[in-house]
Design a protein around this motif. Structure first.
Motif, short mmCIF file in Angstrom:
data_model
loop_
_atom_site.label_atom_id
_atom_site.label_comp_id
_atom_site.label_asym_id
_atom_site.label_seq_id
_atom_site.Cartn_x
_atom_site.Cartn_y
_atom_site.Cartn_z
N LYS A 1 -0.96 11.31 3.70
CA LYS A 1 0.21 10.45 3.72
C LYS A 1 0.32 9.82 5.11
CE LYS A 1 2.62 13.24 0.37
NZ LYS A 1 3.74 14.13 0.11
N PRO A 2 0.45 8.52 5.19
CA PRO A 2 0.43 7.87 6.51
C PRO A 2 1.65 8.18 7.37
CG PRO A 2 0.89 6.28 4.80
CD PRO A 2 0.56 7.56 4.11
N MET A 3 2.78 8.52 6.77
CA MET A 3 3.99 8.74 7.57
C MET A 3 4.28 10.22 7.82
SD MET A 3 4.89 5.77 8.24
CE MET A 3 6.49 5.99 8.95
N SER A 4 3.40 11.13 7.41
CA SER A 4 3.66 12.54 7.63
C SER A 4 3.40 12.88 9.09
CB SER A 4 2.80 13.40 6.71
OG SER A 4 1.45 13.25 7.03
N TRP A 5 4.28 13.66 9.67
CA TRP A 5 4.18 13.94 11.11
C TRP A 5 3.03 14.89 11.42
CZ3 TRP A 5 4.59 18.99 12.53
CH2 TRP A 5 5.15 19.86 11.60
N HIS A 6 2.69 15.80 10.51
CA HIS A 6 1.66 16.78 10.83
C HIS A 6 0.25 16.20 10.74
CE1 HIS A 6 1.08 17.18 6.49
NE2 HIS A 6 2.38 17.31 6.39
N ASP A 7 0.06 15.10 10.03
CA ASP A 7 -1.26 14.48 9.97
C ASP A 7 -1.54 13.59 11.17
OD1 ASP A 7 -1.81 15.70 7.61
OD2 ASP A 7 -1.24 14.00 6.36
N ASN A 8 -0.49 13.12 11.85
CA ASN A 8 -0.66 12.18 12.94
C ASN A 8 -0.45 12.79 14.32
OD1 ASN A 8 -1.13 10.09 11.12
ND2 ASN A 8 1.05 9.75 10.85
N ILE A 9 -0.45 14.10 14.42
CA ILE A 9 -0.21 14.74 15.71
C ILE A 9 -1.35 14.49 16.68
CG2 ILE A 9 -0.02 16.98 16.86
CD1 ILE A 9 1.66 17.92 14.54
N GLU A 10 -2.57 14.67 16.23
CA GLU A 10 -3.71 14.58 17.14
C GLU A 10 -4.20 13.16 17.36
OE1 GLU A 10 -5.16 14.94 13.00
OE2 GLU A 10 -3.88 16.26 14.20
#
Length: 119
Positions: free
Chosen positions: A51-60
């Motif tokens: 999911k593009p807006m999920s915070w846990h996928d975009n941390i790194e």
């Protein structure tokens, strides 16, 4: 008192309790507790994209400045994006507003008012 044809007599508390205990006993007999789960090898698994807006996928991931500038530029109003109008409907009011904004004109300006009721 005998019930009419097609009507059943109401059940008393003892009969209702017997029906409920029988139902619970049958439900508990048919239930099984599963504690271990695995993937079914006969069923194909379809992978899903993140999911593009999920915070846990975009941390790194670091922010792409070019992409952010593109997004911010797309959100601007047309007069700031382009030097001249792009469509016929944008030509109306492109260089100057259609009407002069007059704060004293009560027909177009509705400021908030304080009254005894709204306090």
């Amino acid at each position: 008192m005998a019930a009419r044809r097609g009507e059943k007599e109401p059940l008393d508390a003892v009969q209702l309790n017997q029906l409920q205990t029988e139902r619970v006993r049958k439900e508990l007999k048919s239930q099984r507790l599963h504690t271990e789960f695995s993937v079914n090898p006969l069923h194909p698994v379809h992978t899903l994209t993140k999911k593009p807006m999920s915070w846990h996928d975009n941390i790194e991931e670091t922010a792409d400045e070019k992409f952010l500038n593109l997004i911010h530029h797309a959100a601007l109003e047309p007069t700031k994006k382009y030097s001249e109008p792009q469509t016929e409907s944008q030509e109306i009011g492109w260089n100057a507003p259609l009407i002069h904004v007059d704060r004293t004109d009560r027909r177009l300006h509705f400021p908030r008012r304080k009254t005894d009721i709204t306090k």
